[in-house]
Write a protein that holds these residues in place. Structure first.
Motif, mmCIF file in Angstrom:
data_model
loop_
_atom_site.group_PDB
_atom_site.id
_atom_site.type_symbol
_atom_site.label_atom_id
_atom_site.label_comp_id
_atom_site.label_asym_id
_atom_site.label_seq_id
_atom_site.Cartn_x
_atom_site.Cartn_y
_atom_site.Cartn_z
ATOM 1 N N GLN A 1 36.353 10.303 -107.150
ATOM 2 C CA GLN A 1 37.319 9.373 -106.563
ATOM 3 C C GLN A 1 37.591 9.726 -105.104
ATOM 4 O OE1 GLN A 1 41.160 9.236 -108.464
ATOM 5 N NE2 GLN A 1 41.749 7.330 -107.451
ATOM 6 N N LYS A 2 37.776 11.020 -104.824
ATOM 7 C CA LYS A 2 38.075 11.443 -103.457
ATOM 8 C C LYS A 2 36.869 11.235 -102.531
ATOM 9 C CE LYS A 2 39.541 15.313 -100.565
ATOM 10 N NZ LYS A 2 40.309 14.431 -99.677
ATOM 11 N N ALA A 3 35.653 11.566 -103.028
ATOM 12 C CA ALA A 3 34.461 11.424 -102.191
ATOM 13 C C ALA A 3 34.258 9.972 -101.756
ATOM 14 C CB ALA A 3 33.233 11.932 -102.942
ATOM 15 N N TRP A 4 34.401 9.043 -102.720
ATOM 16 C CA TRP A 4 34.226 7.630 -102.370
ATOM 17 C C TRP A 4 35.373 7.112 -101.505
ATOM 18 C CZ3 TRP A 4 29.917 5.103 -102.438
ATOM 19 C CH2 TRP A 4 28.892 5.498 -103.298
ATOM 20 N N LEU A 5 36.572 7.660 -101.718
ATOM 21 C CA LEU A 5 37.695 7.291 -100.860
ATOM 22 C C LEU A 5 37.418 7.696 -99.414
ATOM 23 C CD1 LEU A 5 40.697 6.331 -100.557
ATOM 24 C CD2 LEU A 5 41.339 8.713 -100.952
ATOM 25 N N GLU A 6 36.929 8.929 -99.229
ATOM 26 C CA GLU A 6 36.647 9.411 -97.872
ATOM 27 C C GLU A 6 35.467 8.662 -97.250
ATOM 28 O OE1 GLU A 6 39.861 11.698 -97.985
ATOM 29 O OE2 GLU A 6 38.550 11.443 -96.246
ATOM 30 N N LEU A 7 34.486 8.263 -98.076
ATOM 31 C CA LEU A 7 33.386 7.439 -97.549
ATOM 32 C C LEU A 7 33.907 6.090 -97.067
ATOM 33 C CD1 LEU A 7 30.482 8.190 -100.058
ATOM 34 C CD2 LEU A 7 30.411 8.461 -97.575
ATOM 35 N N GLY A 8 34.919 5.561 -97.756
ATOM 36 C CA GLY A 8 35.541 4.323 -97.282
ATOM 37 C C GLY A 8 36.146 4.492 -95.906
ATOM 38 N N LYS A 9 36.801 5.645 -95.679
ATOM 39 C CA LYS A 9 37.412 5.907 -94.371
ATOM 40 C C LYS A 9 36.335 6.057 -93.293
ATOM 41 C CE LYS A 9 41.402 8.215 -96.482
ATOM 42 N NZ LYS A 9 42.149 9.472 -96.636
ATOM 43 N N VAL A 10 35.219 6.730 -93.659
ATOM 44 C CA VAL A 10 34.117 6.882 -92.704
ATOM 45 C C VAL A 10 33.585 5.512 -92.281
ATOM 46 C CG1 VAL A 10 31.751 7.695 -92.416
ATOM 47 C CG2 VAL A 10 33.441 9.173 -93.510
ATOM 48 N N ASN A 11 33.319 4.652 -93.262
ATOM 49 C CA ASN A 11 32.775 3.329 -92.958
ATOM 50 C C ASN A 11 33.788 2.453 -92.223
ATOM 51 O OD1 ASN A 11 30.143 3.615 -94.072
ATOM 52 N ND2 ASN A 11 31.025 3.481 -96.115
ATOM 53 N N LEU A 12 35.075 2.685 -92.474
ATOM 54 C CA LEU A 12 36.108 1.962 -91.738
ATOM 55 C C LEU A 12 36.062 2.343 -90.260
ATOM 56 C CD1 LEU A 12 38.367 -0.058 -92.431
ATOM 57 C CD2 LEU A 12 39.933 1.859 -92.577
ATOM 58 N N LEU A 13 35.891 3.640 -89.995
ATOM 59 C CA LEU A 13 35.778 4.088 -88.606
ATOM 60 C C LEU A 13 34.536 3.525 -87.932
ATOM 61 C CD1 LEU A 13 36.821 7.861 -88.430
ATOM 62 C CD2 LEU A 13 37.787 5.950 -87.171
ATOM 63 N N ARG A 14 33.456 3.395 -88.696
ATOM 64 C CA ARG A 14 32.207 2.870 -88.132
ATOM 65 C C ARG A 14 32.178 1.344 -88.112
ATOM 66 N NH1 ARG A 14 27.508 6.573 -90.896
ATOM 67 N NH2 ARG A 14 28.286 5.584 -92.802
ATOM 68 N N GLU A 15 33.286 0.725 -88.560
ATOM 69 C CA GLU A 15 33.435 -0.734 -88.567
ATOM 70 C C GLU A 15 32.355 -1.410 -89.415
ATOM 71 O OE1 GLU A 15 33.827 -2.218 -84.606
ATOM 72 O OE2 GLU A 15 35.755 -1.235 -84.301
ATOM 73 N N LYS A 16 31.948 -0.733 -90.495
ATOM 74 C CA LYS A 16 31.036 -1.326 -91.465
ATOM 75 C C LYS A 16 31.890 -1.821 -92.634
ATOM 76 C CE LYS A 16 27.060 1.554 -90.217
ATOM 77 N NZ LYS A 16 26.025 2.507 -90.702
ATOM 78 N N TRP A 17 32.393 -3.039 -92.486
ATOM 79 C CA TRP A 17 33.433 -3.524 -93.383
ATOM 80 C C TRP A 17 32.960 -3.646 -94.823
ATOM 81 C CZ3 TRP A 17 36.555 -2.215 -90.032
ATOM 82 C CH2 TRP A 17 36.516 -2.646 -88.714
ATOM 83 N N ASP A 18 31.743 -4.192 -95.035
ATOM 84 C CA ASP A 18 31.249 -4.363 -96.403
ATOM 85 C C ASP A 18 31.084 -3.020 -97.095
ATOM 86 O OD1 ASP A 18 29.089 -7.196 -95.600
ATOM 87 O OD2 ASP A 18 31.223 -7.067 -96.064
#
Length: 585
Positions: free
Chosen positions: A76-93
């Motif tokens: 759960q935490k790993a995928w949560l942090e990957l969401g934050k990474v992709n948010l920073l990279r503006e990869k919305w999907d």
């Protein structure tokens, strides 16, 4: 006065509350097993230092390891942090997918804060995609889980306040901001309060509540100063704007000037325009003109960067295509050599001679096709440079018209401009257009220019027997000549007139563009807008040269004085365009 309030858009502020900014809020999640905690700590450090690619690799590794060990908390935490990474990279999907995957491993009643953090992330993604209804749903879900008044709840409230501001829900905007401010004060989070006060200043500016906007912006700056943080450009801009609107023009101008050295290029464009408008309000017309010139220069710099980026993309595409052609040519040559060798060994001299002739003709034909493709690509490259050049000049006229605050005429002007833009976009991927469509674009362009200059008039004469729908010419070929006639030919002349005449002569379409201005010699001596003239004329000349290289019948151009009048001889542009140009496929 023209109103442009935000040098930084609101969704960019929302990212500050997505658990990605170490100086504001940190997520309080349930940690995975102690054995993986050091790796999560390392990945978090990489993320906070801006090394998003390295952080993404490590979080993916942690997710794979957790899947094998069936550690749901780590998953759960790993995928949560990957969401934050992709948010920073503006990869919305990818960000949305990562947050939703994190929710699949949520354990009801065990990891509420991690689940709430995922809901907040999803809310931020939907905010960036401007789907504010869905953003509100997920942020409300996070608040339902975050009953304790802590930093996680503050994070959700701050984002929800931003969503209400974007949707224009004034009642909830103010109430939610006040809740967030009270909680930030209770939790001693002054930097969060500073951002919230800045957002409140945006809200009060939208509602024309200048005293409240001034108070909120000052409070934000005071908090940042107490924390020894640098000035916020958007806060200074909001404060300056509210002060100018409330009549405290000089103080407002001072805040604009303080923000200017800290601003990005896009923010400088906004500040310089506000400085020009503010000085106009104060009656400092020379200063207003000076700042407007700086604003115009920054605007051109931004436009040029956009041009360069687009040109670089097309150039890269052209180079890739050229490499592929070279590879194909080498492969063809290798096959030819093998075939020649086999025929040399098995055939007669006569058969070999015939084969050599056939191969020579095929190779020559391939070379011709390659040259045509290269010429077509270069023409597309030049066309991409020309279209934005024309569009940005038209936008400049619209900007000046709106600046005069004539709402009714502005709407008429914008409606005509939208029709013109639609025609341009429809032809952005083709090389030729019909004469009928080209005349329609020119008529819209001249109508727009006439709206900004009532003394300007124009006439378009088309021979009755001319089949305008069946005659084709290179797209946007005539517009730069018409633009020069308007901007440089009759710019300062009372009762300026531009005439366009379309006839046929032999195998050519004859186009004559005349004006009653100072003539070509006077225009050549005018140094104003030199870059503007050189860009348009240079691109048109190159396009004509490229067309003439690729076609047997050439486009002919002649420019001369229209009359013998000593004061206003005018200028006449004669274009002879082959009637053999075909419609785009």
């Amino acid at each position: 006065m023209r109103q442009l309030l935000y040098p930084v858009s609101w969704p960019r502020l929302l990212l500050l509350f997505a658990g990605l900014y170490t100086g504001l809020l940190q997520a309080q999640t349930v940690l995975p097993a102690p054995s993986t905690a050091p790796l999560f700590s390392k990945a978090d450090s990489l993320l906070l230092s801006g090394k998003t690619d390295s952080a993404a690799v490590l979080f993916h590794q942690l997710a794979q390891n957790a899947l094998h060990s069936r550690d749901t908390a780590a998953l759960q935490k790993a995928w949560l942090e990957l969401g934050k990474v992709n948010l920073l990279r503006e990869k919305w999907d990818e960000a949305l997918n990562s947050y939703l995957t994190s929710l699949q491993y949520a354990r009801p009643g065990i990891t509420p804060k991690t689940t709430a953090d995922a809901y907040i992330g999803i809310g931020v993604v939907y905010s960036r995609l401007r789907n504010f209804a869905q953003a509100e749903v997920y942020l409300q879900k996070s608040l339902a889980l975050l009953q304790t008044e802590d930093r996680d709840r503050l994070k959700a409230l701050a984002n929800l306040a931003g969503v209400y501001m974007e949707t224009g829900d004034n009642t909830h905007t103010l109430a939610t901001h006040q809740q967030a401010l009270q909680l930030a004060a209770k939790l001693q989070a002054p930097l969060v309060s500073a951002v919230l006060y800045t957002n409140l200043s945006n809200y009060y500016i939208k509602t024309n509540n200048w005293p409240a906007a001034i108070s909120s912006a000052r409070q934000s700056l005071h908090l940042r100063d107490s924390l020894h943080k640098p000035l916020s450009v958007i806060t200074c801009n909001n404060l300056g704007y509210a002060l100018v609107q409330s009549g405290k023009v000089q103080e407002g101008l001072q805040w604009y000037q303080q923000a200017l050295p800290l601003a990005t290029l896009a923010e400088k464009k906004q500040l310089l325009l506000n400085l020009s408008n503010g000085n106009t309000s104060a009656g400092n017309y020379q200063q207003a003109i000076a700042y407007f010139k700086q604003y115009d220069a920054v605007k051109d710099t931004i436009a040029q960067k956009q041009y360069d980026q687009r040109v670089a993309e097309i150039a890269a595409k052209y180079e890739t295509a050229d490499k592929q052609q070279r590879i194909a040519r080498l492969e063809a040559e290798n096959k030819t050599r093998k075939r020649q060798l086999q025929q040399w060994l098995t055939g007669s001299l006569i058969v070999l001679a015939l084969l050599a002739g056939i191969l020579y003709l095929r190779f020559k034909n391939m070379k011709v096709r390659q040259q045509l493709e290269q010429s077509k690509t270069r023409r597309q490259l030049l066309q991409v440079q020309l279209n934005p050049h024309f569009i940005f000049n038209a936008l400049h006229h619209i900007q000046q018209y709106i600046y005069r605050n004539d709402a009714k005429s502005s709407m008429t002007y914008l409606n005509s401009f939208s029709r013109l833009i639609r025609l341009i976009l429809e032809h952005s991927d083709v090389e030729t257009t019909s004469l009928e469509e080209e005349i329609e674009m020119l008529e819209h362009y001249l109508t727009l220019q006439q709206s900004g200059n009532p003394s300007l008039s124009f006439t378009i004469n088309t021979a009755p027997e001319l089949p305008t729908a069946d005659i084709h010419l290179p797209v946007m070929l005539l517009q730069p000549f018409v633009e020069n006639a308007v901007i440089h030919g009759v710019k300062n002349k009372a009762q300026g007139h531009v005439t366009l005449t379309f006839t046929t002569t032999g195998q050519h379409l004859q186009v004559v563009i005349t004006d009653n201005g100072k003539g070509i010699h006077a225009a050549a001596g005018n140094t104003a807008n030199t870059l503007h003239r050189s860009m348009g004329r240079s691109i048109v000349n190159q396009r004509i040269a490229e067309f003439n290289k690729a076609n047997k019948q050439a486009i002919q151009l002649k420019i001369e004085n229209a009359t013998t009048d000593a004061d206003y001889p005018g200028t006449a542009v004669h274009l002879f365009i082959p009637l053999t140009i075909t419609a785009p496929e």
